[in-house]
Design an enzyme around this catalytic site. Structure first.
Site, short mmCIF file in Angstrom:
data_model
loop_
_atom_site.label_atom_id
_atom_site.label_comp_id
_atom_site.label_asym_id
_atom_site.label_seq_id
_atom_site.Cartn_x
_atom_site.Cartn_y
_atom_site.Cartn_z
N THR A 1 -6.51 3.70 5.21
CA THR A 1 -7.72 3.74 4.36
C THR A 1 -8.84 2.89 4.98
O THR A 1 -10.01 3.24 4.87
CB THR A 1 -7.44 3.28 2.92
N SER B 1 0.79 -1.24 0.00
CA SER B 1 0.00 0.00 0.00
C SER B 1 0.83 1.28 0.00
O SER B 1 0.27 2.38 0.10
CB SER B 1 -0.98 -0.01 1.18
N PRO C 1 -0.30 2.49 5.13
CA PRO C 1 -1.30 3.27 4.38
C PRO C 1 -2.59 2.49 4.20
O PRO C 1 -3.68 3.07 4.28
CB PRO C 1 -0.59 3.52 3.03
N TYR C 2 -2.50 1.18 4.00
CA TYR C 2 -3.71 0.35 3.91
C TYR C 2 -4.57 0.53 5.16
O TYR C 2 -5.78 0.76 5.08
CB TYR C 2 -3.31 -1.12 3.74
N GLY C 3 -3.93 0.44 6.33
CA GLY C 3 -4.66 0.57 7.59
C GLY C 3 -5.34 1.93 7.71
O GLY C 3 -6.45 2.04 8.24
#
Ligand code: NAD
Ligand code: UGA
Length: 315
Positions: A151, A88, A147-149
């Site tokens: 979003t 991510s 970054p995934y977390g």
């Protein structure tokens, strides 16, 4: 009951759609077959679901006419998104924003105009980040580490906003690393089994002592069945944690025993965004839905291996 499942061709979505159908629900699945991993795999998942009786709509949640699709739908289970912690960073973040945040906002807008009895969102243990103490419970301040977390947490907050402002009956489940038949090929167990079967070394990030609270996909589908049938109030956020906090090295021992192969390990550096540990309490899901994880890790790993063998023999 008519249930709309987004991401219905994916790992968790296809398993859930078929489980709902098995309980006699009328299931409509949506998926755009993104190319994060081989879309042919998703097509096979979708074909199996359609053969079982799921009605399928191919399209992108960012552009589909959602008001029409939500007419007569009672429960929305929103599993579509861009998964994967380690991928991510950098340019791909835009994809994560579009598929995890914008799609969720668009679906929430359409859902508040429709007559929905439950909106279920697939959040993630990734929202906790490197927690100060374990096990993590829902009252702790989320501090994503990837970054995934970020979003997934943004999506979760949006879901709660529509609950608070518009009275939409929502719940966000924080899934903890899900595994089992149809697991995504980028995830650890899929990669470990593939390497063991091929007689190739498995790649382990770091020293392999990192801990995950692995959760069997059938247990996740069971929670989603329970929430679809539940008509009382629910907390806004609930952990779905498998209760099997183990290290990656311990998993590899079990995989060696199941496959009967020696598993050689190639250690690679730790990847940015990977937390050292996940582990959650699932008391809220137990108290409100009567849900507990029922699948022991060794049994779930055996089921995943059996599925891999069967899937490779039918292709
Ligand atoms: P997956 O990639 O197998 O499934 C997601 C599906 O969503 C894919 O088939 C994809 O084509 C579809 N999709 C993506 N964007 C779309 C869009 N705009 N319109 C329509 N379809 C779209 O992933 P999965 O592992 O099954 O994860 C499902 C959900 O659960 C994701 O939201 C993920 O973030 C969340 N989650 C997964 C795990 C896990 O361990 N697998 C853990 C925590 C949370
Ligand atoms: C998984 C999913 O991919 C995310 O979509 C999800 O949101 C997340 O769980 C979650 O629970 O929130 P992850 O825990 O990284 O993320 O799951 P795996 O890919 O199965 O990895 C598990 C562990 O194995 C990680 O510590 C990872 O570093 C390690 N790993 C993975 C390896 O050592 N080698 C590999 O080849 C792959």
């Amino acid at each position: 009951m008519r249930v709309l499942v987004t991401g219905a061709a994916g790992f968790i979505g296809s398993t859930t759609a078929e489980a709902l159908l098995g309980r006699g629900h009328d299931v409509v699945g949506i998926d755009s077959f993104t190319d994060y991993y081989d879309p042919a795999r998703k097509r096979r998942n979708a074909e199996a679901s359609v053969a079982a009786g799921v009605r399928f709509v191919e399209g992108d949640l960012l552009t589909l006419p959602l008001d029409d699709l939500l007419a007569d739908v009672e429960v929305v289970i929103h599993l579509a998104g861009q998964p994967g912690v380690r991928a991510s960073w950098g340019e791909s973040f835009d994809e994560y924003l579009q598929l995890n945040v914008h799609t969720t906002q668009r679906l929430l807008e359409a859902s508040r105009r429709a007559d929905i009895t439950r909106f279920v969102y697939a959040s993630s243990s990734s929202v906790y980040g490197q927690a100060d103490s374990y096990p993590t419970d829902e009252s702790m301040l989320p501090r994503p580490f990837s970054p995934y977390g970020v979003t997934k947490l943004a999506g979760e907050h949006l879901v709660s906003l529509y609950r608070e402002n518009y009275g939409l009956p929502t719940v966000s489940f924080r899934f903890f690393t899900v595994y089992g038949p149809r697991q995504r090929p980028d995830m650890a167990f899929s990669r470990f089994f593939a390497s063991a079967i091929a007689g190739a070394p498995v790649t382990v990030y770091g020293d392999g002592t990192q801990i995950r609270d692995f959760t069997f996909v059938g247990d996740v589908a069971d929670a989603l069945l329970r929430v679809s049938a539940h008509d009382g109030p629910l907390p806004p956020v609930m952990n779905l944690a498998g209760g099997s906090s183990v290290t990656v090295l311990e998993v590899l021992d079990t995989i060696a025993a199941i496959t009967g192969r020696r598993v050689d390990i190639e250690h690679l550096p730790t990847v940015n965004g990977d937390v050292f540990r996940t582990g959650g309490v699932a008391h809220l899901a137990r108290e409100t839905l009567g849900w507990t994880p029922r699948t022991a890790l060794a049994n779930g790993l055996r089921a995943q291996f059996d599925w891999i063998v069967e899937a490779s023999s039918t292709r």
